[in-house]
Design a protein around this motif. Sequence first.
Motif, PDB file in Angstrom:
ATOM      1  N   LEU A 132      -6.946 -19.513 -35.514  1.00  0.00           N
ATOM      2  CA  LEU A 132      -8.301 -20.053 -35.480  1.00  0.00           C
ATOM      3  C   LEU A 132      -9.120 -19.151 -34.562  1.00  0.00           C
ATOM      4  CD1 LEU A 132     -10.323 -22.257 -36.251  1.00  0.00           C
ATOM      5  CD2 LEU A 132      -9.522 -23.571 -34.287  1.00  0.00           C
ATOM      6  N   TYR A 133     -10.044 -18.406 -35.149  1.00  0.00           N
ATOM      7  CA  TYR A 133     -10.678 -17.301 -34.424  1.00  0.00           C
ATOM      8  C   TYR A 133     -12.186 -17.333 -34.615  1.00  0.00           C
ATOM      9  CZ  TYR A 133     -11.465 -12.497 -32.821  1.00  0.00           C
ATOM     10  OH  TYR A 133     -11.900 -11.378 -32.143  1.00  0.00           O
ATOM     11  N   GLY A 134     -12.917 -16.939 -33.588  1.00  0.00           N
ATOM     12  CA  GLY A 134     -14.356 -16.815 -33.732  1.00  0.00           C
ATOM     13  C   GLY A 134     -15.100 -16.984 -32.431  1.00  0.00           C
ATOM     14  N   ASN A 135     -16.378 -17.369 -32.562  1.00  0.00           N
ATOM     15  CA  ASN A 135     -17.238 -17.567 -31.397  1.00  0.00           C
ATOM     16  C   ASN A 135     -17.874 -18.946 -31.368  1.00  0.00           C
ATOM     17  OD1 ASN A 135     -19.080 -17.435 -33.467  1.00  0.00           O
ATOM     18  ND2 ASN A 135     -20.185 -15.646 -32.703  1.00  0.00           N
ATOM     19  N   TYR A 136     -17.492 -19.812 -32.324  1.00  0.00           N
ATOM     20  CA  TYR A 136     -18.144 -21.111 -32.472  1.00  0.00           C
ATOM     21  C   TYR A 136     -17.093 -22.190 -32.648  1.00  0.00           C
ATOM     22  CZ  TYR A 136     -21.329 -24.654 -34.421  1.00  0.00           C
ATOM     23  OH  TYR A 136     -22.045 -25.800 -34.658  1.00  0.00           O
ATOM     24  N   ALA A 137     -17.109 -23.177 -31.734  1.00  0.00           N
ATOM     25  CA  ALA A 137     -16.093 -24.235 -31.775  1.00  0.00           C
ATOM     26  C   ALA A 137     -16.317 -25.200 -32.925  1.00  0.00           C
ATOM     27  CB  ALA A 137     -16.080 -24.999 -30.452  1.00  0.00           C
ATOM     28  N   GLY A 138     -17.560 -25.299 -33.424  1.00  0.00           N
ATOM     29  CA  GLY A 138     -17.840 -26.215 -34.513  1.00  0.00           C
ATOM     30  C   GLY A 138     -18.401 -27.535 -34.015  1.00  0.00           C
ATOM     31  N   LEU A 139     -18.475 -28.508 -34.922  1.00  0.00           N
ATOM     32  CA  LEU A 139     -19.114 -29.782 -34.582  1.00  0.00           C
ATOM     33  C   LEU A 139     -18.302 -30.570 -33.565  1.00  0.00           C
ATOM     34  CD1 LEU A 139     -20.428 -30.937 -38.069  1.00  0.00           C
ATOM     35  CD2 LEU A 139     -21.592 -29.644 -36.294  1.00  0.00           C
ATOM     36  N   TYR A 180     -24.859 -16.950 -22.206  1.00  0.00           N
ATOM     37  CA  TYR A 180     -23.691 -17.662 -22.722  1.00  0.00           C
ATOM     38  C   TYR A 180     -22.949 -16.824 -23.754  1.00  0.00           C
ATOM     39  CZ  TYR A 180     -20.872 -21.508 -24.589  1.00  0.00           C
ATOM     40  OH  TYR A 180     -19.827 -22.303 -24.982  1.00  0.00           O
ATOM     41  N   LEU A 181     -23.649 -15.916 -24.400  1.00  0.00           N
ATOM     42  CA  LEU A 181     -23.059 -15.137 -25.494  1.00  0.00           C
ATOM     43  C   LEU A 181     -22.208 -13.974 -25.003  1.00  0.00           C
ATOM     44  CD1 LEU A 181     -26.224 -14.958 -27.780  1.00  0.00           C
ATOM     45  CD2 LEU A 181     -24.344 -16.589 -27.919  1.00  0.00           C
ATOM     46  N   PHE A 182     -22.324 -13.606 -23.717  1.00  0.00           N
ATOM     47  CA  PHE A 182     -21.644 -12.429 -23.195  1.00  0.00           C
ATOM     48  C   PHE A 182     -20.626 -12.800 -22.129  1.00  0.00           C
ATOM     49  CE2 PHE A 182     -25.828 -11.062 -24.595  1.00  0.00           C
ATOM     50  CZ  PHE A 182     -25.567  -9.901 -25.314  1.00  0.00           C
ATOM     51  N   ASP A 183     -19.600 -11.945 -21.990  1.00  0.00           N
ATOM     52  CA  ASP A 183     -18.720 -12.083 -20.838  1.00  0.00           C
ATOM     53  C   ASP A 183     -19.258 -11.227 -19.694  1.00  0.00           C
ATOM     54  OD1 ASP A 183     -18.009  -9.434 -21.359  1.00  0.00           O
ATOM     55  OD2 ASP A 183     -16.115  -9.963 -22.332  1.00  0.00           O
ATOM     56  N   SER A 184     -18.524 -11.160 -18.600  1.00  0.00           N
ATOM     57  CA  SER A 184     -19.016 -10.425 -17.431  1.00  0.00           C
ATOM     58  C   SER A 184     -18.959  -8.917 -17.622  1.00  0.00           C
ATOM     59  CB  SER A 184     -18.195 -10.815 -16.189  1.00  0.00           C
ATOM     60  OG  SER A 184     -16.824 -10.522 -16.387  1.00  0.00           O
ATOM     61  N   HIS A 185     -18.403  -8.466 -18.735  1.00  0.00           N
ATOM     62  CA  HIS A 185     -18.329  -7.031 -19.020  1.00  0.00           C
ATOM     63  C   HIS A 185     -19.330  -6.610 -20.087  1.00  0.00           C
ATOM     64  CE1 HIS A 185     -14.612  -7.210 -16.683  1.00  0.00           C
ATOM     65  NE2 HIS A 185     -14.223  -8.215 -17.457  1.00  0.00           N
ATOM     66  N   LYS A 190     -15.772 -13.688 -28.033  1.00  0.00           N
ATOM     67  CA  LYS A 190     -15.140 -13.978 -29.315  1.00  0.00           C
ATOM     68  C   LYS A 190     -13.639 -13.958 -29.106  1.00  0.00           C
ATOM     69  CE  LYS A 190     -16.892 -11.947 -32.876  1.00  0.00           C
ATOM     70  NZ  LYS A 190     -17.241 -10.942 -33.910  1.00  0.00           N
ATOM     71  N   GLY A 191     -12.921 -14.775 -29.851  1.00  0.00           N
ATOM     72  CA  GLY A 191     -11.461 -14.782 -29.715  1.00  0.00           C
ATOM     73  C   GLY A 191     -10.856 -16.038 -30.301  1.00  0.00           C
ATOM     74  N   ARG A 192      -9.627 -16.321 -29.885  1.00  0.00           N
ATOM     75  CA  ARG A 192      -8.946 -17.536 -30.335  1.00  0.00           C
ATOM     76  C   ARG A 192      -9.666 -18.756 -29.768  1.00  0.00           C
ATOM     77  NH1 ARG A 192      -3.699 -16.963 -33.292  1.00  0.00           N
ATOM     78  NH2 ARG A 192      -3.278 -14.736 -33.216  1.00  0.00           N
ATOM     79  N   LEU A 193     -10.001 -19.686 -30.643  1.00  0.00           N
ATOM     80  CA  LEU A 193     -10.721 -20.875 -30.204  1.00  0.00           C
ATOM     81  C   LEU A 193      -9.780 -21.856 -29.508  1.00  0.00           C
ATOM     82  CD1 LEU A 193     -13.062 -21.328 -33.285  1.00  0.00           C
ATOM     83  CD2 LEU A 193     -13.589 -20.279 -31.084  1.00  0.00           C
ATOM     84  N   ALA A 194     -10.362 -22.832 -28.835  1.00  0.00           N
ATOM     85  CA  ALA A 194      -9.596 -23.663 -27.898  1.00  0.00           C
ATOM     86  C   ALA A 194      -8.544 -24.535 -28.557  1.00  0.00           C
ATOM     87  CB  ALA A 194     -10.545 -24.531 -27.082  1.00  0.00           C
ATOM     88  N   THR A 195      -8.654 -24.816 -29.846  1.00  0.00           N
ATOM     89  CA  THR A 195      -7.653 -25.648 -30.519  1.00  0.00           C
ATOM     90  C   THR A 195      -6.696 -24.819 -31.366  1.00  0.00           C
ATOM     91  OG1 THR A 195      -9.295 -26.071 -32.248  1.00  0.00           O
ATOM     92  CG2 THR A 195      -9.032 -27.754 -30.545  1.00  0.00           C
ATOM     93  N   ASP A 196      -6.647 -23.529 -31.118  1.00  0.00           N
ATOM     94  CA  ASP A 196      -5.751 -22.644 -31.859  1.00  0.00           C
ATOM     95  C   ASP A 196      -4.289 -22.877 -31.462  1.00  0.00           C
ATOM     96  OD1 ASP A 196      -5.110 -20.093 -33.413  1.00  0.00           O
ATOM     97  OD2 ASP A 196      -4.440 -19.519 -31.400  1.00  0.00           O
TER      98      ASP A 196
END
Length: 277
Positions: A132-139, A180-185, A190-196
């Motif tokens: 489960l990959y991306g930048n959006y957790a969904g509803l 919110y869209l960027f990390d500190s670098h 973007k990456g594995r979402l929290a329920t992956d």
Amino acid sequence: MPGRNLWPYSDYEDRREASFNAVAPGLKPMTTDLYNAGFEYQLANNLVLRAGYVRNHLVRTIEDMGALVNGNEVYVFANPGEGIAAKFSPSTATPVFDTPKPQRDYDALELSVNKRFSNRFFVSANYVYSRLYGNYAGLGNSDEISTPTTGVSSATTQQSGGSVARPGSTGSRAWDLDQYLFDSHGQFVKGRLATDRPHVFKAYGSYKFKWGTDVGGFYYAGSGTPISTVVAQAQRIPLFVEGRGSMGRTPILTQTDLLVGHELRFGEVKRLRFEFN
């Protein structure tokens, strides 16, 4: 709309400001592409092997996009990355940039074996390998979790207390601020979402003895979920400063259930059953 004016004091008056419009023109509905493919092979009259593939691809979503104007957050509901939301209006130090489109892709391969009940027992087992990959957790927003240790919670409709997870909506923090869209670098988050959970195994079955006792069991084992370093900025918006999954995963989650039952018969119709679960 046709009908009777229910306001008892005077004729209805539209008091909306003509300049106020919180919905982007040409707004399109949330859209997903879903693909399923499967193959089954019967090894015997009571044994079936199956392989299946699932892909769930988010095409577009609806979200409130925000910017800081004179210290206040101002929002409009739009399709991120499309229409008037194709460019992101900066609120901090970034120049105008292309709005990253929502990404939420789920790919899964499932292998299973099922033996129907015969010779006093049945069994079923399956293994799922997924991402489960991306930048959006969904509803169902798994990115904004307020554990009891934080002392805050999310308001929930028709509930006196707050919720640990932010209720499902199209009003998350996903595109509220450019930071919110960027990390500190300086990279888009973007990456594995929290329920992956990349690996999940489940098995259950039951055996019935001749004297009336039956024993059943269920077993579940799944990978841990990603943990990310989060820092709250001045507006208390959680920022993924090191990207997603920077702290590894939670431990493997397992669950084992056992059921033992025995049935006593009294005459033709009466039964007395004892169970230990």
